[in-house]
Enzyme design. Structure first.
Site, mmCIF file in Angstrom:
data_model
loop_
_atom_site.group_PDB
_atom_site.id
_atom_site.type_symbol
_atom_site.label_atom_id
_atom_site.label_comp_id
_atom_site.label_asym_id
_atom_site.label_seq_id
_atom_site.Cartn_x
_atom_site.Cartn_y
_atom_site.Cartn_z
ATOM 1 N N LEU A 503 -2.230 8.383 -1.028
ATOM 2 C CA LEU A 503 -1.701 7.881 0.077
ATOM 3 C C LEU A 503 -1.059 6.445 -0.053
ATOM 4 C CD1 LEU A 503 -5.002 8.237 2.352
ATOM 5 C CD2 LEU A 503 -3.135 9.765 2.361
ATOM 6 N N GLY A 504 -1.272 5.602 -0.993
ATOM 7 C CA GLY A 504 -0.523 4.717 -1.180
ATOM 8 C C GLY A 504 -0.931 3.824 -2.624
ATOM 9 N N GLY A 506 -1.515 -0.023 -4.315
ATOM 10 C CA GLY A 506 -1.371 -1.539 -4.126
ATOM 11 C C GLY A 506 -1.648 -2.077 -5.576
ATOM 12 N N GLY A 509 -4.657 -0.847 -7.597
ATOM 13 C CA GLY A 509 -4.660 0.684 -7.637
ATOM 14 C C GLY A 509 -4.432 1.348 -6.491
ATOM 15 N N VAL A 511 -4.813 4.615 -3.270
ATOM 16 C CA VAL A 511 -5.386 5.402 -2.483
ATOM 17 C C VAL A 511 -5.343 6.756 -2.291
ATOM 18 C CG1 VAL A 511 -6.335 4.896 -0.054
ATOM 19 C CG2 VAL A 511 -5.510 2.861 -1.152
ATOM 20 N N LYS A 526 -10.108 4.282 -2.260
ATOM 21 C CA LYS A 526 -9.565 3.130 -3.135
ATOM 22 C C LYS A 526 -9.993 3.190 -4.690
ATOM 23 C CE LYS A 526 -8.179 -0.852 -1.581
ATOM 24 N NZ LYS A 526 -8.183 -2.473 -1.193
ATOM 25 N N ASP A 621 -4.632 -12.318 3.910
ATOM 26 C CA ASP A 621 -3.507 -11.661 3.615
ATOM 27 C C ASP A 621 -3.007 -10.585 5.004
ATOM 28 O OD1 ASP A 621 -1.356 -10.711 1.955
ATOM 29 O OD2 ASP A 621 -2.362 -9.218 1.347
#
Length: 790
Positions: A503-504, A506, A509, A511, A526, A621
């Site tokens: 999915l994405g 970061g 790591g 997801v 995640k 954040d």
């Protein structure tokens, strides 16, 4: 349409009566028990003064009836009842006030310049100035009723009484909205279309007030006069008095009073069960002998036996819930047919499945309290449950999870029932046979106890070895209070199809998308893959920050895997991606109302972290990439890997720089203690990006002064040119200006100047007025140090 004019004779009649209204002079006073107790209108139809209510008195205006009086206006309705020693005065210095038994003076009217007063036959109590002009009147401040000739202006509302005899503020409101629509809502809701249960459907018309004329016609008008008739009576009665009242059951009704008798002319709803909130949480509305009745859902008892409309609460504990098939021992599902369910709460799950699977899914999910099923779609809900009606014409079913009442709440060990021991029929004819049975029973019991003791010892030793191995790998550092589901690595590998759909990605790591419960629950996993120390720190920060939080605007952490060196976190799946994608990468620009709602969602989530958690949390954040949207487009805050927890008595802390350049508050660079105001600064930047649908730093804009968004917004604000920020959009100018001022307060350099998140929400919702913000100093200089070089 043409304006609605009353008959000439009636106008002359009212004018004649109003013209000879008795003047109440300065220094006049009333007492609850000693005459005079009220000031009547010229004809005696209306009275203003002390009205007996329960065990005390209220200041009210009432219509005098043959059998009973009808209260049409109440002063200071939520300040409590007055004693028999109170005194109402039109003082010599021009104030209308009531003096309590303790000598406290409570003003009735917000003016101190009255010269006289009158109670008119229209039902209006009026204060006059020295030149006989009206300076205050009860018609401008309606409570639950409007009378003939009275208006309900834009953004004004009627609030129902608590009951027929208690005229304090009740549970429903009729709101004349700025868009021209007249709408009924339960009070203490967000005033959204999902909460409304009746509307005039007149939105978009050029009207600014709702009106009841003297002949019983309900209409809408503007400064040019009444231009839209909404509802008229079948046959107007000469000299009748008309009133429209929002009653304690939540229904708006029109009455005619003629020769001491009242008759119902019209009502907005003919079914009280359609009033959202008539029955409180966890109950449903039905009819008994054609009267509305509130009943508790299975597994719930009344909160207050004396008032069944106040809702219900669970009569069993959920503390033993384990999830999965083991829940069948603790709970059972109670089915209800012919249910109409208008719950506005967002469901845990919305998916097409068979009816039996819907019931089983709710039973096995610890978060599910009930499910509704209609036309092949299952909706699962958490508590509280609301807006439920028993409707024989509905095909919807409800599945309510109920605790097994035969189980004790404290000492039972839950598990499968032991199988019965099969024995042959023994004919006991001697003491010898009895001795054999006793010996066999004791031997079996001793063997069973020994087996249990050995098993417990082995399990203990295995757990100790596992714990020592974990200590060698790295101390988890989790508190005992983090109660999340633990997953094995293989279980999550199967759930994500071996981490197939990413999915994405970061800094720590990736997801991945996965499913649980045979595909019925979609999750996001995640997997922390970076350096061991940094990955472990990220894992512990996420667990400690949101392991015990639960809020509709925070992405929910469902569980985790801590197996050897593997660290994985399991979240609810957010199907509509990040706010950054919607603001900066979508083909369609978000509508203005959507952006305002999203901004409020984010603010409520941050407020929960700052003030409503057991230990305050600084997210550190806040940015659009960390705001995710679920399937219902609700904004939720995610990614707590950089979060900082405060002790309950802490307000500030020293910590290294955390967060994303462009959203960092100035204090990060000043080596000063960090507080929750750092999140407020980041939120201010995000709010500006939401309002303008662009990034805070954009070098591709047409004008150089627009490169830095915060600086450009302040220049537009000072110049009165905020429309440049939303060119071509139908944005509410007042709301835009209000939210820009809030954002500019949030990004002030000094943390002490920034508002708290609770103040931010109050200002954005219009509860608190927003003052003019000063210029955030050194915007350009701070941008150079916080944004990456282009």
């Amino acid at each position: 349409m043409s304006a609605i004019a009353p008959p000439i004779l009636f106008l002359l009649f009212i004018s004649f009566l109003g013209g000879r209204a008795q003047q109440i002079t300065l220094g006049s006073s009333l007492s609850p028990t000693t005459p005079p107790t009220s000031w009547p209108s010229p004809s005696g139809l209306f009275k203003f003064g002390f009205y007996r209510q329960d065990t005390g008195f209220a200041i009210a205006i009432w219509l005098v009836g043959n059998e009973s009086d009808t209260v049409v206006w109440t002063a200071n309705r939520d300040d409590g009842l007055l004693s028999s020693n109170a005194k109402l005065q039109l003082t010599k210095d021009g104030s209308l006030l009531v003096q309590t038994e303790q000598g406290k003076e409570m003003p009735i009217a917000d003016t101190t310049e009255a010269s006289s007063a009158s109670m008119l036959d229209s039902g209006n109590f009026v204060l006059y100035s020295k030149n006989s002009s009206v300076i205050w009147q009860s018609f401008d401040r309606p409570t639950d009723t409007i009378l003939g000739g009275q208006r309900l202006s834009s953004e004004q509302q009627l609030i129902s009484g608590s009951s027929r005899t208690n005229h304090s503020s009740g549970r429903f409101c009729l709101r004349m909205q700025g868009d021209g629509n007249l709408v009924l809502y339960p009070v203490n809701t967000l005033i959204t279309p999902r909460d409304a249960y009746w509307a005039s459907n007149t939105y978009g018309r050029p009207v600014t007030y709702f009106y009841l004329n003297d002949t019983g016609n309900l209409a809408f008008g503007n400064s040019s006069g009444v231009n839209y008739m909404y509802r008229g009576v079948s046959s107007a009665k000469i000299n009748a008095i008309y009133r429209a009242t929002l009653e304690s059951d939540g229904i708006f009704r029109l009455y005619a009073h003629y020769e001491g008798v009242s008759s119902l002319e019209w009502e907005a709803l003919d079914n009280t069960c359609k009033v959202k909130g008539f029955c409180g949480f966890n109950s449903y509305c039905t009819f008994n002998d054609d009267k509305p009745y509130c009943l508790c859902l299975p597994g719930f008892n009344y909160t207050d036996q004396n008032d069944m409309t106040l809702g219900c609460r669970r009569n069993f504990s959920e503390s033993q819930c384990r999830g999965g098939k083991e829940n069948a021992v603790l709970y059972y599902i109670s089915e209800m047919e012919s249910i109409s369910w208008n719950d506005i709460n967002l469901p845990l799950l919305s998916k097409r499945m068979p009816k039996e699977e819907c019931s089983l899914s709710c039973l096995e999910d610890c978060n599910c309290a009930a499910a509704s099923y209609k036309d092949g779609t299952c909706f699962m809900y958490e508590l509280p449950l609301k807006y439920i009606i028993r409707d024989t014409s509905s095909t919807m079913m409800a599945f309510i999870k109920v605790g097994n009442k035969s189980l004790n709440h404290s000492n039972d060990t839950y598990g499968p029932e032991p199988s019965p021991i099969l024995t042959t029929s023994i004919s006991i004819t001697s003491n010898k046979a009895i001795v054999k049975i006793v010996c066999l029973t004791l031997g079996f019991s001793l063997f069973l106890c020994s087996s249990i003791a050995v098993s417990i010892h082995l399990i203990y030793k295995i757990q100790v070895l596992k714990y020592k191995r974990l200590l060698d790998i790295g101390e988890l550092g989790l508190t005992e209070e983090v109660t999340l589901r633990t997953f094995s690595y293989n279980e999550l590998s199967r759930a994500t199809n071996h981490f197939k759909e990413e999915l994405g990605k970061g800094s720590f790591g990736a997801v991945y998308k996965g499913t649980l419960y045979r595909g019925r629950r979609v999750i996001a996993v995640k997997r922390l893959e970076k350096l061991v120390e940094e990955g472990e720190r990220e894992f512990q920060a996420e667990m400690q920050a949101i392991g015990r939080t639960h809020h509709r605007n925070l992405v929910r952490l469902l569980g985790y895997c801590s197996e050897g060196s593997k660290r994985l976190l399991v979240y609810e799946y957010m199907s509509n991606g990040s706010l950054a994608k919607l603001l900066f990468g979508a083909t369609r620009r978000l509508y203005w109302d959507e952006r305002v709602r999203i901004a409020l969602d984010i603010a409520r989530g941050i407020l929960y972290l700052h003030e409503e958690c057991e230990a305050p949390i600084i997210h550190c954040d806040i940015k659009p990439e960390n705001i995710l949207m679920d399937e219902f487009w609700t904004a939720k805050i995610s990614d707590f890997g950089l979060a900082k927890l405060l002790m309950p008595d802490q307000t500030r802390t020293f910590t290294g720089v955390r967060g994303t350049r462009g959203y960092l508050a100035p204090e990060w660079q000043k080596n000063t203690p960090i507080s929750v105001k750092a999140d407020v600064y980041s939120y201010g930047i995000v709010l500006l990006e939401i309002l303008c649908c662009r990034k805070n730093l954009d070098v591709n804009v047409s004008e150089p002064e627009q490169i830095l968004l915060a600086s450009w917004v302040y220049k537009c604000f000072v110049a009165g040119e905020l429309h440049k920020l939303v060119l071509g959009e139908d944005a509410d100018k007042n709301v835009l200006e209000n939210m820009v001022k809030v954002a500019l307060w949030c990004i002030q350099d000094e943390p002490v100047l920034r508002p708290t998140m609770k103040s931010v929400i109050f200002m954005m919702e219009g509860i608190t007025e927003v003052s003019i913000p000063p210029s955030p100093t050194d915007i350009s200089l701070w941008a150079l140090t916080t944004f990456p070089a282009s």
